[in-house]
Design a protein around this motif. Structure first.
Motif, PDB file in Angstrom:
ATOM      1  N   LEU A 601       0.806  -1.211   0.082  1.00 28.89           N
ATOM      2  CA  LEU A 601       0.007   0.031  -0.002  1.00 28.89           C
ATOM      3  C   LEU A 601       0.734   1.231  -0.036  1.00 28.89           C
ATOM      4  CD1 LEU A 601      -3.083  -0.804   2.524  1.00 28.89           C
ATOM      5  CD2 LEU A 601      -2.777  -1.061  -0.269  1.00 28.89           C
ATOM      6  N   LYS A 602       1.998   1.341   0.496  1.00 25.36           N
ATOM      7  CA  LYS A 602       3.073   2.381   0.496  1.00 25.36           C
ATOM      8  C   LYS A 602       3.482   2.483  -0.822  1.00 25.36           C
ATOM      9  CE  LYS A 602       5.262   2.467   5.079  1.00 25.36           C
ATOM     10  NZ  LYS A 602       6.502   2.492   5.842  1.00 25.36           N
ATOM     11  N   LEU A 603       3.704   1.574  -1.556  1.00 26.25           N
ATOM     12  CA  LEU A 603       4.036   1.561  -2.933  1.00 26.25           C
ATOM     13  C   LEU A 603       2.989   2.128  -3.862  1.00 26.25           C
ATOM     14  CD1 LEU A 603       6.425  -1.710  -3.362  1.00 26.25           C
ATOM     15  CD2 LEU A 603       7.109   0.472  -3.427  1.00 26.25           C
ATOM     16  N   LEU A 604       1.798   1.648  -3.460  1.00 32.98           N
ATOM     17  CA  LEU A 604       0.564   2.091  -4.487  1.00 32.98           C
ATOM     18  C   LEU A 604       0.331   3.341  -4.218  1.00 32.98           C
ATOM     19  CD1 LEU A 604      -1.878   1.558  -5.995  1.00 32.98           C
ATOM     20  CD2 LEU A 604      -3.190   0.704  -4.069  1.00 32.98           C
ATOM     21  N   LEU A 605       0.518   3.999  -2.729  1.00 24.98           N
ATOM     22  CA  LEU A 605       0.268   5.439  -2.782  1.00 24.98           C
ATOM     23  C   LEU A 605       1.248   6.305  -3.173  1.00 24.98           C
ATOM     24  CD1 LEU A 605      -0.909   7.659  -0.885  1.00 24.98           C
ATOM     25  CD2 LEU A 605       0.638   7.250   0.801  1.00 24.98           C
ATOM     26  N   ALA A 606       2.509   6.061  -3.451  1.00 25.96           N
ATOM     27  CA  ALA A 606       3.672   6.338  -4.080  1.00 25.96           C
ATOM     28  C   ALA A 606       3.458   6.662  -5.503  1.00 25.96           C
ATOM     29  CB  ALA A 606       4.940   6.029  -3.541  1.00 25.96           C
ATOM     30  N   ALA A 607       2.878   5.781  -5.973  1.00 26.94           N
ATOM     31  CA  ALA A 607       2.728   5.660  -7.357  1.00 26.94           C
ATOM     32  C   ALA A 607       1.222   6.220  -8.073  1.00 26.94           C
ATOM     33  CB  ALA A 607       2.920   4.407  -7.790  1.00 26.94           C
ATOM     34  N   ALA A 608       0.379   6.285  -7.018  1.00 26.24           N
ATOM     35  CA  ALA A 608      -1.062   6.924  -7.384  1.00 26.24           C
ATOM     36  C   ALA A 608      -0.649   8.514  -8.114  1.00 26.24           C
ATOM     37  CB  ALA A 608      -1.762   7.244  -6.183  1.00 26.24           C
TER      38      ALA A 608
END
Length: 914
Positions: A601-608
């Motif tokens: 989820l951290k990676l998803l937030l950074a890539a959003a």
């Protein structure tokens, strides 16, 4: 009189022949009577193009004004203000208290009116074009995109110069062994011998030498593109070489090198100290991960012309990846470890895009895709003696039709013209929303009445079909979004029923009978669904209908079985657990499951795309930024496209990965699904997905963040053209971006799985005001995406209030048409809302308790619980062999002094009777 006739004819020609939609009611002079008052609105005054020569002039003038007003009603059904052209003058009509704009300086021949009409027509056409929804997207949802697209997304555009580097290292090494020959000219035995030499060179201690050999192997996996003339040849030789590499044991050697690079503390500490990380910091990792990705993705795909030995190799590789052969855990857990290490800032140089892509494809290969899931679900129901599925959900969704885009006002006028010239309908023209899939007319009615000739007096009944606010308001109102229009050709094929068979749960029948017994008898019978004594006949029929559509899911059987195992652990004995790939995956992930979920989820937030720069806690651009930053505008544009594409690919991989894990764990055991879901909810996955959709979703889906000439294998086969700013801005010619639409659908499906049958999580959607965000996503004209948006709107409709439901009746209609029905679900009415308070903690804690009991019973190796047998025999207890540590005999005397001799023992107390 003559001049008035000419002006009136010109006005009619502009309105009907050239289809001009005026912004305000227009008449040819200022003395026209106003529209009839409220009580006379039912009177129909029909404008016609053919009038008797002796007709009254006043009536003709009234007809002109009312015609313009009716056309205005058609285009402005619910507006408040309108911008009147500068040449218009508002004249207040005292008799009716209404403003009607008047065009100044209307000459006798009507030229000024015609020119003004043309300008208005152009403006209206521009507005309609700018407000048009997206066209129907020809998108077919699947496990992955095409092989070419999936391979091209592995490489960033900044890695393009490395293709030539791989080729050079291969040719340098190849010429030293086979001078003057090409790889494609070698026999199978010669190719195997050369790969064996490369495998031996991978074990050397020199780091640079190993990297050169790894690049030569990567060139083979890429399809020896320098010796091919077309992209198809590259893919064919890549497939041949990958199976050869796997047969020679290259994957195992690469896995050992990957483990060495992960444990390379020197590289990790160096990357942590660096202020800026670039491609050069992850060269070895990128080469190794690229080879492994090419092997997994190529072997995963099955083609019709595969050789028998290739089919056997595929099954062997699938078993190898899913089995705990690598340090006692599956290969995917090693990649999960890389993800958590990167997110904890201990290894910021890891190429996360390649890791996530490889992790996604590994899980897809070992666990299976969506079609394999459907087959596993069918087999699972057969094994549990459950009725077969009512339909194949994949086929139903693919056969669905997307909603129609709204029509412009110009198209409304054109439809009115067609109705006047051809077959006409008696049905009043109603406002129609873009969510309507089918025509408002009942598809099951006999349409013979449409073929009858209409009475001339009923031709314009559609315009007067509704009481319009324009007849009551003093201020002229502005145009809202134009109502949509269904083309007449789409009325031909109507469905004979709803797309989904309705379902009823066992607890729904119990709740229905409990309510009925309380109402008619005054007491209940618990969970008894068979006894119907004392209930009226309609209740009998209702229960019969509910039982006909009763659906028992695999999850309900699993939960019931778990309750029995918890209540009777001794009599039922141990549970037989199948060692499926999903079970092995869950067992390996369980100790660090929360860390894996939070890292993803951290990676998803950074890539959003909605994330701001200040919220990027981790740098996900380590494998896309070059060593030297761009210095020209063209290089900056290229890097900007590459960065956006890089983030889109990360979102695609994470969304597909999470969805696969949820679906496989739910099929394997419902409590495995629930623990992953709860970790996602506690890590704020629901607001994160809503934040992702809180953007211009149409722009995201139609983004052109790709440069076709730089995509692999095109860039390796063809000559590189000169890049210009215009070519970069143009992007590709596709109607939409496949990966972005794929990501959006995956995230919606994840959100559905997290909130389905969970009252507290549904209330989270309401609290976070997800309804307007989800409604904007309905603009995407793709049936599958609209289906999952409507599902999310359906579960929270009852909590949004009556006013929301009144204002969104077309959305409610679309939910009825597309989403599966639960026969006694009052989703559209919101009854008994106060009876279910929002107790988030109680519901989640009860679920957590069930999950912990399941994990403790099934996976706790140190089972010394209340029901563990106890050995009461003194001889057997003293005769047990106790394993002591190796250094125990060194400190045995000290232990004896401390634990035995220094402790007073009251032997007399043991002899006393209690």
């Amino acid at each position: 009189m003559t001049s008035f006739k000419k002006a009136n004819i010109n006005l009619k020609n502009e309105l009907f022949s050239q289809k001009v939609l005026l912004f305000a009611p227009v008449c040819c002079h200022g003395s026209c009577p106003a529209p009839p008052p409220e009580g006379e609105r039912g009177q129909r005054i029909k404008p016609t193009l053919k009038k008797k020569r002796g007709a009254n002039v006043t009536k003709r003038r009234t007809t002109s004004c009312q015609l313009a007003l009716r056309l205005l009603r058609l285009s402005l059904p619910a507006a408040r203000h309108v911008r009147v052209p500068s040449a218009a003058v508002s004249i207040k009509m005292q008799g009716e208290d209404m403003e009607v704009p008047l065009l100044n300086n209307l000459n006798d021949n009507g030229d000024r009116l015609r020119s003004k009409g043309k300008d208005v027509f152009k403006d209206q056409q521009k507005e309609s074009e700018s407000s048009m929804e997206s066209p129907n997207l020809e998108f077919e949802y699947g496990d992955t995109d095409t092989l070419t697209a999936e391979l091209s997304e592995l490489y960033s555009y900044t890695e393009e110069p490395e293709f030539a580097l791989n080729r050079d290292y291969f040719e340098e090494d190849f010429r030293s062994h086979d001078r003057g020959r090409r790889w494609i000219d070698l026999s199978a035995e010669e190719q195997r011998a050369y790969v064996m030499r490369l495998l031996d060179d991978l074990e050397v201690t020199d780091r640079d030498k190993r990297l050169k050999v790894a690049r030569a192997i990567l060139y083979l996996a890429q399809g020896v593109f320098d010796e091919c003339d077309a992209e198809a040849d590259v893919l064919r030789w890549s497939r041949h070489n990958v199976f050869l590499l796997y047969d020679m044991g290259i994957f195992t050697a690469l896995l050992e090198l990957l483990s060495m690079e992960i444990d390379n503390n020197q590289a990790c500490s160096s990357a942590v100290r660096k202020p800026a990380i670039s491609l050069a910091d992850s060269t070895e990792l990128r080469v190794l991960l690229s080879i492994m990705y090419l092997m997994v993705e190529t072997i995963r795909l099955q083609t019709e012309d595969d050789r028998p030995e290739w089919r056997a190799a595929r099954e062997a590789f699938k078993t190898e990846l899913g089995a705990p052969l690598y340090n006692g855990e599956p290969f995917s857990l090693l990649l999960f470890t890389m993800v958590t290490k990167f997110c904890s800032m201990n290894a910021p140089h890891f190429p996360m895009k390649k890791v996530l892509l490889l992790l996604w494809k590994t899980i897809l290969f070992t666990l299976g895709g969506f079609e394999e899931l459907q087959e596993m679900k069918v087999r699972g129901r057969e094994r549990l003696n459950l009725p077969p599925l009512p339909e194949d959900s994949i086929k139903v969704v693919r056969a669905m039709r997307a909603a129609s885009p709204p029509a412009s006002a110009m198209e409304l006028i054109e439809q009115q013209q067609q109705q006047k010239r051809g077959r006409r309908s008696r049905r009043p023209l109603v406002k129609q929303d873009s969510l309507d899939t089918y025509n408002e007319r009942d598809p099951f009615k006999n349409d013979d009445a449409r073929d009858e000739e209409e009475d001339p007096e009923d031709v314009d009944s559609g315009i007067e079909g509704e009481v319009d606010p324009l007849d009551r308001d003093v201020i002229i109102q502005p145009p809202p979004p134009p109502p949509p229009l269904r083309p007449p050709t789409e009325r031909v094929n109507f469905p004979k029923g709803l797309p989904w068979a309705p379902k009823v749960r066992e607890k729904d029948i119990e709740h229905f009978l409990e309510t009925s017994r309380n109402k008619f008898i005054g007491f209940t019978l618990g969970n008894d669904t068979e006894t119907l004594v004392g209930l009226p006949r309609p209740i009998h029929e209702s229960v019969k209908t509910l039982k006909q559509h009763k659906y028992i899911s695999i999850a309900e059987v699993q939960m019931k079985r778990e309750e029995e195992l918890q209540q009777c652990p001794l009599s039922l004995g141990e549970e037989d657990v199948d060692e499926t790939p999903a079970e092995t995956m869950y067992l390996g992930m369980l100790p660090n499951l929360s860390q894996y979920v939070i890292a993803l989820l951290k990676l998803l937030l950074a890539a959003a795309p909605t994330s701001k720069a200040k919220t990027d806690s981790i740098n996900i651009l380590a494998d896309v930024l070059p060593e030297e930053m761009p210095i020209t505008v063209l290089q900056s544009m290229k890097l900007g496209i590459d960065v956006n594409r890089h983030k889109e690919i990360i979102v695609k991989a994470i969304s597909a990965l999470l969805l696969l894990l949820l679906k496989h764990f739910k099929l394997n055991h419902i409590y495995q699904f629930e623990i992953v879901s709860q970790h996602l909810v506690f890590a704020n996955c629901i607001p994160l997905i809503l934040k992702f959709f809180n953007q211009n979703i149409m722009s995201y889906i139609s983004a052109k963040n790709s440069i076709c000439v730089l995509d692999f294998p095109h860039c390796a086969v063809h000559e590189m053209p000169e890049l210009t700013a215009e070519s970069l801005e143009a992007g590709d010619s596709n109607q939409f971006c496949w990966r972005n639409l794929f990501s959006c659908i995956n995230l919606l499906r994840i959100l559905n799985k997290l909130t389905k049958w969970k009252h507290s999580r549904t209330m989270m959607l309401v609290v976070f005001k997800s309804a307007p965000i989800l409604k904007r996503a309905l603009k995407v004209k793709q049936a599958m995406m609209q289906l999952y948006v409507l599902k999310l709107l359906k579960i929270q409709t009852k909590y949004l209030g009556r006013q929301w439901r009144k204002s969104n009746m077309k959305t409610m209609s679309a939910i009825y048409q597309k989403v599966r029905h639960r026969l006694n679900d009052d989703w559209a009415y919101g009854n008994d809302i106060d009876a279910r308070p929002w107790d988030f903690q109680a519901e989640e804690c009860a679920l957590r308790e069930g999950i912990e009991k399941f994990n403790s019973r099934r996976y706790d190796k140190n089972k010394n619980g209340d029901f563990a047998p106890v050995d009461n025999c003194l001889q057997s207890v003293l005769g047990q062999r106790v394993e002591l540590p190796e250094d125990f005999h060194y400190s045995y005397e000290m232990w004896l002094e401390r634990e035995v001799f220094s402790q007073p023992i009251e032997w007399e107390g043991l002899l006393q009777e209690q």
